[in-house]
Design a protein around this motif. Structure first.
Motif: not given
Length: 199
Positions: A44-47, A49, A52-53, A56, A90
């Motif tokens: 995962g990547y910092r998310n 919201q 999924a951004n 991601n 994430e």
């Protein structure tokens, strides 16, 4: 005219350089293990919201296309990543995207405590003990870093690493030079033998 030609040549060279580095990274620290049981680990990547951004979502797509059709029934997709700002983890957001948008109906496992790449690897190791093949899905530089971390933590499991489908020529082409620059920065701590390309 000469100026524009120079700009065009420099631009083409930057694009080619970005492609080449990402290609190399996608092929480093992987082998050709066989076997029926496969795990695809999605980092995962910092998310912050609630869904999924962009990054991601791309990582999930790369993971799903990495599932070997011949081994689909023996493949588990492990989504790894904790919550970054008090919201959903994430891992959960990526799994939701895989199921609801990509209609993935295979085996899904969540690891929802990790906050760093090192922790991603540490926390998924118990989920990899019984598999024959391991793929790590992320941008090529990040996936290489994770493979190096697995090699440091569990060299026996690292012997099972195979290539994920995380590199396609021309995909993200315009931003690949930037990804390459960022990758060079994040991979500074890797040793020379951790960058070895397997063709």
């Amino acid at each position: 005219m000469r100026l524009w030609t120079g700009v065009a040549v420099a631009g083409a060279a930057a694009l080619a350089w970005g492609e080449w580095l990402n290609w190399r990274w996608s092929r480093a620290l992987v082998g050709n293990s066989g076997g029926a049981v496969e795990a695809v680990v999605v980092l995962g990547y910092r998310n912050p919201q609630a869904t999924a951004n962009l990054i991601n979502r791309w990582r999930v797509r790369a993971a799903i296309r990495s599932v070997d059709a011949d081994r689909a029934h023996g493949t588990r997709v492990i989504f790894s990543g904790g919550a970054t700002s008090g919201g959903a983890a994430e891992a959960q957001l990526m799994a939701d995207y895989a199921k609801s948008v990509l209609a993935f109906d295979g085996t899904v496992v969540l690891e929802d405590q990790s906050r760093t790449t090192w922790e991603n690897i540490t926390n998924v190791i118990p989920l990899l003990e019984d598999v024959d093949r391991i793929k790590i899905a992320s941008q090529p530089a990040h996936a290489l870093k994770a493979r190096a971390y697995l090699r440091r933590q569990r060299p026996d499991l690292a012997e099972k690493l195979v290539r994920a489908d995380d590199y396609h020529p021309g995909e993200w082409m315009v931003v690949k030079p930037l990804l390459a620059l960022y990758g060079l920065r994040t991979l500074r701590g890797l040793e020379a033998d951790e960058r070895k390309v397997s063709l």
